[in-house]
Design an enzyme around this catalytic site. Structure first.
Site, mmCIF file in Angstrom:
data_model
loop_
_atom_site.group_PDB
_atom_site.id
_atom_site.type_symbol
_atom_site.label_atom_id
_atom_site.label_comp_id
_atom_site.label_asym_id
_atom_site.label_seq_id
_atom_site.Cartn_x
_atom_site.Cartn_y
_atom_site.Cartn_z
ATOM 1 N N SER A 123 0.826 -1.206 0.000
ATOM 2 C CA SER A 123 0.000 0.000 0.000
ATOM 3 C C SER A 123 0.859 1.254 0.000
ATOM 4 O O SER A 123 0.343 2.343 -0.210
ATOM 5 C CB SER A 123 -0.944 -0.002 1.194
ATOM 6 O OG SER A 123 -0.261 -0.325 2.367
ATOM 7 N N HIS A 144 -3.183 -3.430 -5.814
ATOM 8 C CA HIS A 144 -3.464 -2.969 -4.454
ATOM 9 C C HIS A 144 -4.944 -3.102 -4.121
ATOM 10 O O HIS A 144 -5.769 -2.314 -4.588
ATOM 11 C CB HIS A 144 -3.003 -1.500 -4.314
ATOM 12 C CG HIS A 144 -3.209 -0.929 -2.951
ATOM 13 N ND1 HIS A 144 -3.492 0.402 -2.732
ATOM 14 C CD2 HIS A 144 -3.180 -1.497 -1.721
ATOM 15 C CE1 HIS A 144 -3.624 0.610 -1.437
ATOM 16 N NE2 HIS A 144 -3.438 -0.519 -0.808
ATOM 17 N N GLU A 156 -6.353 -0.992 -7.176
ATOM 18 C CA GLU A 156 -5.482 -0.072 -7.914
ATOM 19 C C GLU A 156 -4.424 -0.912 -8.627
ATOM 20 O O GLU A 156 -3.705 -1.684 -7.980
ATOM 21 C CB GLU A 156 -4.782 0.908 -6.958
ATOM 22 C CG GLU A 156 -5.706 1.914 -6.305
ATOM 23 C CD GLU A 156 -4.976 2.859 -5.348
ATOM 24 O OE1 GLU A 156 -5.356 4.040 -5.271
ATOM 25 O OE2 GLU A 156 -4.023 2.438 -4.655
ATOM 26 N N ASN A 194 -4.607 6.717 -1.203
ATOM 27 C CA ASN A 194 -3.927 7.203 -0.006
ATOM 28 C C ASN A 194 -3.322 8.584 -0.181
ATOM 29 O O ASN A 194 -2.910 9.217 0.787
ATOM 30 C CB ASN A 194 -2.875 6.205 0.461
ATOM 31 C CG ASN A 194 -3.522 5.059 1.226
ATOM 32 O OD1 ASN A 194 -4.599 5.225 1.802
ATOM 33 N ND2 ASN A 194 -2.896 3.901 1.205
HETATM 34 P P1 NAI Z 1 -0.279 -9.403 7.866
HETATM 35 O O1 NAI Z 1 0.745 -9.144 8.890
HETATM 36 O O2 NAI Z 1 -1.679 -9.692 8.293
HETATM 37 O O3 NAI Z 1 0.200 -10.659 6.979
HETATM 38 C C1 NAI Z 1 1.460 -10.769 6.425
HETATM 39 C C2 NAI Z 1 1.782 -12.257 6.272
HETATM 40 O O4 NAI Z 1 2.971 -12.374 5.494
HETATM 41 C C3 NAI Z 1 2.045 -12.950 7.586
HETATM 42 O O5 NAI Z 1 1.238 -14.104 7.698
HETATM 43 C C4 NAI Z 1 3.531 -13.311 7.534
HETATM 44 O O6 NAI Z 1 3.837 -14.546 8.164
HETATM 45 C C5 NAI Z 1 3.771 -13.394 6.056
HETATM 46 N N1 NAI Z 1 5.146 -13.167 5.680
HETATM 47 C C6 NAI Z 1 6.016 -12.249 6.164
HETATM 48 N N2 NAI Z 1 7.196 -12.342 5.544
HETATM 49 C C7 NAI Z 1 7.068 -13.324 4.625
HETATM 50 C C8 NAI Z 1 7.952 -13.902 3.669
HETATM 51 N N3 NAI Z 1 9.192 -13.464 3.553
HETATM 52 N N4 NAI Z 1 7.481 -14.860 2.867
HETATM 53 C C9 NAI Z 1 6.225 -15.321 2.985
HETATM 54 N N5 NAI Z 1 5.349 -14.846 3.903
HETATM 55 C C10 NAI Z 1 5.779 -13.869 4.704
HETATM 56 O O7 NAI Z 1 -0.217 -8.197 6.842
HETATM 57 P P2 NAI Z 1 -1.351 -7.621 5.897
HETATM 58 O O8 NAI Z 1 -2.102 -6.597 6.624
HETATM 59 O O9 NAI Z 1 -2.087 -8.736 5.259
HETATM 60 O O10 NAI Z 1 -0.477 -6.854 4.804
HETATM 61 C C11 NAI Z 1 0.198 -7.516 3.771
HETATM 62 C C12 NAI Z 1 0.541 -6.530 2.682
HETATM 63 O O11 NAI Z 1 -0.666 -5.941 2.182
HETATM 64 C C13 NAI Z 1 1.449 -5.396 3.090
HETATM 65 O O12 NAI Z 1 2.280 -5.081 2.015
HETATM 66 C C14 NAI Z 1 0.454 -4.268 3.351
HETATM 67 O O13 NAI Z 1 1.013 -3.001 3.201
HETATM 68 C C15 NAI Z 1 -0.581 -4.527 2.286
HETATM 69 N N6 NAI Z 1 -1.917 -3.989 2.535
HETATM 70 C C16 NAI Z 1 -2.494 -4.099 3.776
HETATM 71 C C17 NAI Z 1 -3.781 -3.605 3.986
HETATM 72 C C18 NAI Z 1 -4.449 -3.710 5.323
HETATM 73 O O14 NAI Z 1 -5.431 -3.013 5.556
HETATM 74 N N7 NAI Z 1 -3.981 -4.563 6.221
HETATM 75 C C19 NAI Z 1 -4.545 -2.954 2.897
HETATM 76 C C20 NAI Z 1 -3.873 -2.973 1.622
HETATM 77 C C21 NAI Z 1 -2.599 -3.440 1.478
#
Ligand code: NAI
Length: 481
Positions: A123, A144, A156, A194
């Site tokens: 994001s 996104h 996006e 954003n």
């Molecule tokens: P989260 O913390 O819920 O999940 C991330 C997952 O990725 C975890 O299960 C973790 O174990 C795994 N992970 C970390 N490093 C890894 C690796 N090297 N290889 C494989 N798996 C790995 O995070 P979330 O919120 O789902 O965010 C994920 C992405 O989406 C980020 O880039 C964030 O900026 C983006 N994003 C998040 C939003 C939100 O509202 N939470 C909205 C839009 C985008």
């Protein structure tokens, strides 16, 4: 249409909040999905969470059991990263860290076929930057989604410097085939949503700091008046002030401290105090059990006051020697001085469904006139909020600043006007897109509001976008600059 065929496997890397949702979405569209997470058991957990979510939908009669079963059957947990090899599209949704994303995408590139597309759900990180070390950066783009991914309508599609147009096109069509409103965006800090939405928070915080009104009143003017789904203070409390402040700050820094994105000290104070919003029990509002939500400032209606026969709220008229007009950014005192007549100015309201309106008056408007004015609004089922004599009032100032940012983003090639409007409507549920909204208000008025605030405050944050000036001059005889 160049959408990926549904027989093409989709891999989702990272099975957290976003990854599990994206996996569901792709499976729902009919793709076989491979879900991988580096943390032991996390992918299984993410898959189980999706199953639980679908089960709730079935229980509430919102989805067939057969469909839910079909979706779950299509989601397979990949035990090791190499197992995602058959994927024709990989969506990365891991931790928001540039170095880790670069490394993981580099690994993925060696695992999948040469014609597979790689995408990131980041994001806030530059797509160009994530792509830097890829052997084939042209097949990489941002995809996104918004949280929760299966529900929020927007995606996006973000192109970096190296992204091939046909890759962005395939992702756009695939997003559309998955039931989303897809928009193209150039990789720039904050992409569309954003970035263009910053004034919604920033103006609210600034109005609060300027002591124009309290959070409950400002929220009410934007929700009950302008038709936003949720007021900025309630929304910031929901997002969490730590998160919202960090996003604003990162955008501000990314744009080399452009005052347009200046963060708010009062929000920082909430973060410092640990008042992070709902999750900590207190932010601008108090969420402790039994605490009443404060009521917005509302004028009492004087039953004895006789309403005016007619009252126009979108143009300018004269009633009993008083100018009544929609704000054009100038204060009521400025208007009164210029015309030699007292002035009452009203705020922007939604075309339909408004239940509240803000207004201000020059000091020479009599209390009797105000009482009749408020009684007239009451007759139109509009609660009245009296505001200090402030340039642009509340809803008008907010919407004009959103539009200014929309025009600026369009001019700088971040996205086209339609994409910008769709992004805010479907990514944030705004009642209208800011550019279309500004055209409906009238671009000369929108420009005038911003110029008036700029002139009175001297703050470069309120400098009008060159694109807004040009667009306004096209629809009126305002001279071009
Ligand atoms: P989260 O913390 O819920 O999940 C991330 C997952 O990725 C975890 O299960 C973790 O174990 C795994 N992970 C970390 N490093 C890894 C690796 N090297 N290889 C494989 N798996 C790995 O995070 P979330 O919120 O789902 O965010 C994920 C992405 O989406 C980020 O880039 C964030 O900026 C983006 N994003 C998040 C939003 C939100 O509202 N939470 C909205 C839009 C985008």
């Amino acid at each position: 249409m160049s959408a990926l065929e549904t027989c093409v496997p989709v891999a989702v890397i990272g099975a957290g909040t976003m990854g599990a949702g994206i996996a569901q979405l792709a499976a729902q569209a009919g793709h076989p999905v491979l879900l991988f997470d580096a943390a032991g058991g996390a992918a299984t957990q993410g898959r189980a969470k999706t199953a639980k979510g679908l089960e709730r939908l079935v229980e509430r009669g919102k989805m067939d059991r057969a469909e839910a079963n079909g979706i779950m059957k299509r989601i397979t947990v990949a035990e090791k990263i190499a197992d995602i090899a058959p994927a024709g599209l990989v969506v990365e949704a891991i931790v928001e860290n540039l170095d880790i994303k670069r490394k993981v995408l580099g690994e993925l590139e060696d695992i999948v076929a040469a014609n597979a597309i790689l995408a990131s759900n980041t994001s806030s990180i530059s797509i160009t930057s994530i792509a830097r070390d890829l052997q084939r950066p042209e097949r990489f783009a941002g995809m996104h989604f918004f949280n929760p991914a299966p529900v929020m309508k927007l995606v996006e599609i973000v192109s970096g410097v190296a992204t091939d147009a046909s890759v962005a096109e395939t992702l756009f069509d695939t997003g559309t085939a998955w039931g989303k409103v897809a928009v193209h965006a150039k990789s720039t800090p904050g992409f569309i949503v954003n970035r263009v939405a910053r004034p919604f928070y920033a103006e609210a915080l600034r109005l609060y700091e300027e002591q124009v009104a309290d959070p409950a009143t400002l929220d009410a003017l934007l929700v009950e008046g302008a038709g936003f789904r949720m007021g900025p203070f309630k929304l910031m409390d929901l997002i969490g002030h730590d998160v919202n402040y960090a996003v604003t700050r990162s955008i501000f820094e990314a744009y080399y401290a452009d005052p347009r994105y200046r963060p708010s000290l009062s929000q920082l104070e909430l973060v410092n105090a640990g008042r992070l919003g709902r999750k900590s029990g207190r932010g601008f509002y108090d969420y402790t059990d039994g605490t009443e939500t404060p009521s917005p400032g509302t004028q009492a209606v004087d039953a004895a006051a006789r309403p005016f026969e007619s009252l126009e709220l979108t143009g300018e008229s004269e009633i009993d020697g008083v100018i009544v007009a929609l704000t054009d950014g100038r204060t009521a005192r400025q208007r009164a001085k210029e015309t030699g007549k007292p002035a009452v100015l009203v705020d922007l309201v939604a075309e339909d469904g408004a239940r509240r309106i803000g207004f201000t008056a020059s000091p020479d408007v009599s209390p009797a006139f105000i009482a009749r004015f408020v009684a007239t609004l009451d007759g139109k089922a509009l609660a009245a909020t009296r505001l200090p004599d402030w340039p642009g009032l509340v809803a008008m100032r907010t919407v004009c600043m959103l539009a200014n940012e929309g025009f600026e983003a369009e001019m700088l090639g971040v996205a086209n006007a339609q994409a910008i409007d769709d992004a805010l409507r479907f990514g944030l549920n705004y009642p209208r897109g800011p550019i279309g909204w500004a055209r409906a208000i009238g671009l000369p008025r929108v420009l005038g509001v911003i110029e008036a605030i700029h002139e009175l405050t001297g703050d470069p944050r309120y400098r009008p976008s060159l694109a807004l000036r040009f667009a306004a001059s096209e629809v009126s005889n305002i001279p071009m600059y």
